[in-house]
Design an enzyme around this catalytic site. Structure first.
Site, PDB file in Angstrom:
ATOM      1  N   GLU A   5       0.813  -1.220   0.000  1.00 13.81           N
ATOM      2  CA  GLU A   5       0.000   0.000   0.000  1.00 13.81           C
ATOM      3  C   GLU A   5       0.844   1.266   0.000  1.00 13.81           C
ATOM      4  O   GLU A   5       0.438   2.309   0.523  1.00 13.81           O
ATOM      5  CB  GLU A   5      -0.989  -0.005   1.171  1.00 13.81           C
ATOM      6  CG  GLU A   5      -1.963  -1.151   1.122  1.00 13.81           C
ATOM      7  CD  GLU A   5      -2.943  -1.169   2.273  1.00 13.81           C
ATOM      8  OE1 GLU A   5      -3.142  -0.124   2.917  1.00 13.81           O
ATOM      9  OE2 GLU A   5      -3.514  -2.241   2.524  1.00 13.81           O
ATOM     10  N   ASN A  31     -11.398  -1.208  -4.519  1.00 19.08           N
ATOM     11  CA  ASN A  31     -12.454  -2.068  -3.996  1.00 19.08           C
ATOM     12  C   ASN A  31     -13.800  -1.602  -4.511  1.00 19.08           C
ATOM     13  O   ASN A  31     -13.926  -0.549  -5.106  1.00 19.08           O
ATOM     14  CB  ASN A  31     -12.433  -2.103  -2.468  1.00 19.08           C
ATOM     15  CG  ASN A  31     -11.563  -3.206  -1.937  1.00 19.08           C
ATOM     16  OD1 ASN A  31     -11.741  -4.368  -2.283  1.00 19.08           O
ATOM     17  ND2 ASN A  31     -10.610  -2.854  -1.094  1.00 19.08           N
ATOM     18  N   ASP A  80     -14.535  -1.335   1.908  1.00 24.07           N
ATOM     19  CA  ASP A  80     -14.142  -2.554   1.202  1.00 24.07           C
ATOM     20  C   ASP A  80     -15.262  -2.876   0.212  1.00 24.07           C
ATOM     21  O   ASP A  80     -15.672  -2.004  -0.545  1.00 24.07           O
ATOM     22  CB  ASP A  80     -13.894  -3.668   2.219  1.00 24.07           C
ATOM     23  CG  ASP A  80     -12.919  -4.733   1.730  1.00 24.07           C
ATOM     24  OD1 ASP A  80     -12.737  -4.874   0.515  1.00 24.07           O
ATOM     25  OD2 ASP A  80     -12.364  -5.457   2.577  1.00 24.07           O
TER      26      ASP A  80
END
Length: 174
Positions: A5, A31, A80
Site C-alpha cells: 500500500e 475495492n 471494502d
C-alpha cells in the site's frame, strides 16, 4: 494494487464483449464496485484513502464526472466491498471498522450494523425477497476474534435488487 500500500498502482477496468478497457487509475487499494439501481452511477473506492468515488455511468458503459462521494474519518474503518439496495442506498463493509454502513445517495450516513468481527470484507443481498444481507469477513490479523472469517446473515428492512445481465446498446454480440 501494491500489497504494501505504498505505491499508487491500482486501476479500474471494464470487461465486456469489447474486451478489457482501462476506465480509471491512480488508486492505492481498489475495492467495490457497486452500481445504483437505475444503472446511472458507479461507485468505486480506494480503501487506503478511505474514499468512495462516484462516476456517472452511461448506457454504453462509459464513465464520466468522477467525484469524491464519501470520505471516512480516520479510525472509522476502510471501505471494502459494497452493494446498493433498491432505494439507492449504498452499503459498505468497513474493514477495521467492525460494521456495515448504509449511506444515502447523497453520501450522508443513514445507519450502521455492528458485527462481532473487526474486518468485514463485503456485503450482498440474498434470500427470496432479497431482504437478507450476507456479509463476509477476514480472519487475517484477527487471532483473538473467534468469528473472524465467518459469513454473517443479517435481516434488513430495505432489500436489494436482482442482478440482471447488462447488454449494452452498441454491443457487437447483439
Amino acid at each position: 494494487m501494491d500489497d504494501a500500500e505504498n505505491e499508487i498502482r491500482g486501476h479500474l477496468f471494464r470487461l465486456d464483449s469489447r474486451g478489457v478497457t482501462l476506465m480509471d487509475s491512480k488508486y492505492h487499494v481498489t475495492n467495490g464496485p457497486a452500481i445504483s439501481p437505475h444503472g446511472d452511477t458507479l461507485y468505486h473506492n480506494d480503501s487506503a484513502r478511505q474514499t468512495v468515488f462516484a462516476f456517472d455511468l452511461d448506457a454504453d458503459g462509459e464513465l464520466s464526472n468522477r467525484r469524491e462521494h464519501i470520505r471516512l474519518a480516520p479510525g472509522a474503518g476502510y471501505p471494502d466491498g459494497m452493494t446498493c439496495d433498491r432505494e439507492g442506498g449504498l452499503w459498505i463493509a468497513l474493514w477495521d471498522g467492525g460494521r456495515v454502513a448504509r449511506f444515502h445517495a447523497d453520501g450522508s450516513l443513514d445507519r450502521e450494523i455492528a458485527l462481532p468481527v473487526s474486518r468485514p470484507t463485503s456485503c450482498i443481498f440474498g434470500g427470496d425477497a432479497l431482504d437478507r444481507m450476507f456479509v463476509t469477513s477476514a480472519a487475517t490479523g484477527c487471532h483473538d476474534e473467534p468469528l473472524a472469517g465467518a459469513l454473517f446473515e443479517v435481516a434488513v428492512d430495505i432489500g436489494g435488487i436482482a442482478i440482471t445481465p447488462v447488454i449494452l446498446p452498441n454491443d457487437p454480440a447483439l
